[in-house]
Design a protein around this motif. Structure first.
Motif, short mmCIF file in Angstrom:
data_model
loop_
_atom_site.label_atom_id
_atom_site.label_comp_id
_atom_site.label_asym_id
_atom_site.label_seq_id
_atom_site.Cartn_x
_atom_site.Cartn_y
_atom_site.Cartn_z
N LYS A 26 -6.56 -12.26 4.83
CA LYS A 26 -6.74 -12.94 4.48
C LYS A 26 -6.99 -14.49 5.52
O LYS A 26 -6.92 -14.11 6.52
N GLY A 27 -7.67 -15.59 5.05
CA GLY A 27 -8.09 -16.85 5.35
C GLY A 27 -6.85 -17.41 5.51
O GLY A 27 -5.85 -17.08 5.29
N ILE A 135 -12.73 -8.17 3.74
CA ILE A 135 -13.32 -6.92 3.14
C ILE A 135 -14.34 -7.54 2.55
O ILE A 135 -14.68 -7.50 1.66
N SER A 158 3.69 -13.26 6.26
CA SER A 158 3.62 -13.21 4.75
C SER A 158 2.95 -11.72 4.67
O SER A 158 2.35 -11.22 4.95
N ARG A 159 4.52 -11.41 3.25
CA ARG A 159 3.89 -10.26 3.32
C ARG A 159 2.65 -9.80 2.16
O ARG A 159 1.82 -9.33 2.60
N LEU A 160 2.31 -11.28 2.03
CA LEU A 160 1.30 -11.43 1.26
C LEU A 160 0.11 -11.23 1.88
O LEU A 160 -1.23 -10.51 1.78
N GLU A 163 -0.73 -7.60 3.21
CA GLU A 163 -0.82 -7.00 2.26
C GLU A 163 -2.83 -6.29 1.83
O GLU A 163 -2.52 -5.43 1.64
N THR A 164 -3.16 -7.66 3.14
CA THR A 164 -4.88 -7.49 2.95
C THR A 164 -5.32 -6.85 4.24
O THR A 164 -5.91 -5.87 4.39
N LYS A 167 -4.79 -2.80 3.83
CA LYS A 167 -6.30 -2.47 3.16
C LYS A 167 -6.91 -2.28 4.41
O LYS A 167 -8.41 -1.42 4.65
N ASN A 170 -6.82 0.25 6.68
CA ASN A 170 -7.29 1.30 5.71
C ASN A 170 -8.87 1.92 5.87
O ASN A 170 -9.47 3.12 6.26
N LEU A 171 -9.51 1.15 5.98
CA LEU A 171 -10.63 0.49 5.66
C LEU A 171 -11.86 1.12 7.20
O LEU A 171 -12.56 1.96 7.18
#
Lengths: 248, 248
Positions: A26-27, A135, A158-160, A163-164, A167, A170-171
């Motif tokens: 996230k930003g 991404i 933060s979990r939020l 979360e990103t 991802k 993974n990428l």
């Protein structure tokens, strides 16, 4: 058709020993502050360091460094980044100006290629890139255009936010892009959620930076910035991981 | 060639009285938390409310609302959003799944058109959209595809965050998109920088929400979320500005 500028990019970066992309899921997690502080810290430690702001979504390193408006790149068979506080500095704002040009994907890609092709970094030990968050097309373009790039990832507790990051990790794993490690910023209470998640993903957890409400007042003043909790913590992380950040 | 789905989008949204895009300059300012809380608050006040998560960069409303994995949209001449905590809910995650598909600009545009064209909201008093942060291709697509959209903008007290809000406000003004107002989130000390800047731009300053370190623990629990400082403040802003948010 092959864009001839792509061959030029390799040429432009060939004397840059290490390229570190500071990225986030996230930003708003402190990515630009950490990228700026890392570049400043490396410069103070005697490395030849550069900072390249490619965050199209909200370029802000010029505000963090307090770059005066009369300091601009020189044109000379390309663009020579000005020296600011001991580091070579280039930003997308020199290309887009103050107006938030609502560039479409293809135009962003074009602007990126242009910027990478025209900037003459010459010899550097380390070039720190302030990436667009998450991404995006621009992230994928940069991965494609800069072969030797390594990622340093910033998250908050933060979990939020994580979360990103998950991802993004993974990428990067799928694309076989090296990840130096993850820094946990804006830490406020004891929790090992991020450290455990990062280590479980097989990535180095580089450390945590406590939340610092004085940081806002250090924006535009690099000496003050380096003396904040964040500044001191980045120095510590740099000393502990110098082989990881700037292998010789 | 005209994409026939674009005509369908108008049809799909014709029974939705008000469409509020919750947007920000930078990410990480609490946009998704505020969009979720606003939709929940409107539902609790008896409005027929919907929440549409179009934040491709980091969809998170499903985590905030604690959406169980077995709750998914039903297919019936399109997609019918499930009812969750009293509101109709639809998210880009139902389209992209958990994997952060590195969609290129055109694919994102295509996914957006598809999602808008297939989702059957039926009658709603208010549809809250959790937007991608800042000015991106996706933002521009949504502006183009949803004619009656109004913006509610979230910022933090940070100069870096407001810098990008300023650019977003300029773009919205140039495109003649109505702006309901600006909410200042994560306020920590007295400063009227944001309020003054917003009012100088001729935009309504809707209020400030104090920084709340308990918020993280309310993620996934809507009753607890509505009782946080942020929850209570959004209720207050909703009551003060109901004509602005949901004109009848």
């Amino acid at each position: 058709m092959i864009d001839p500028r792509k061959a030029i990019i390799d040429e432009r970066l060939k004397e840059v020993a290490n390229i570190i992309a500071v990225s986030s899921g996230k930003g708003g997690v402190g990515k630009s502050l950490i990228a700026s502080t890392l570049a400043l810290t490396l410069a103070r430690k005697g490395y030849r360091a550069g900072l390249f702001d490619l965050d199209f979504t909200s370029p802000s390193t010029h505000l963090i460094l307090g770059v005066k408006e009369d300091i601009t790149p020189k044109e000379e068979k390309g663009i020579i980044p000005p020296s600011i506080h001991g580091l070579k500095y280039m930003s997308i704002i020199y290309y887009s100006g103050e107006y938030a040009a609502p560039l479409r994907g293809e135009d962003i890609s074009n602007a990126l290629i242009e910027l990478l092709a025209i900037t003459r970094w010459n010899g550097l030990d380390c070039l720190v890139i302030d990436m667009p968050p998450g991404i995006s097309d621009a992230t994928l373009d940069i991965l494609r255009l800069i072969k030797r790039i390594k990622f340093l990832i910033v998250t908050t507790p933060s979990r939020l936010a994580y979360e990103t990051v998950r991802k993004l990790l993974n990428l990067l794993r799928d694309l076989r892009v090296p990840v130096i490690g993850v820094i946990e910023n804006m830490k406020m209470k004891n929790s090992d959620f991020i450290r455990k998640s990062v280590e479980k993903a097989g990535i180095a957890y580089l450390g945590e930076i406590p939340f610092d409400r004085q940081l806002e007042d250090a924006i535009g003043n690099v000496n003050r910035l380096l003396e904040t909790g964040l500044g001191r913590k980045i120095m510590e992380i740099t000393e502990k991981n110098s082989q990881l950040l700037v292998p010789r």
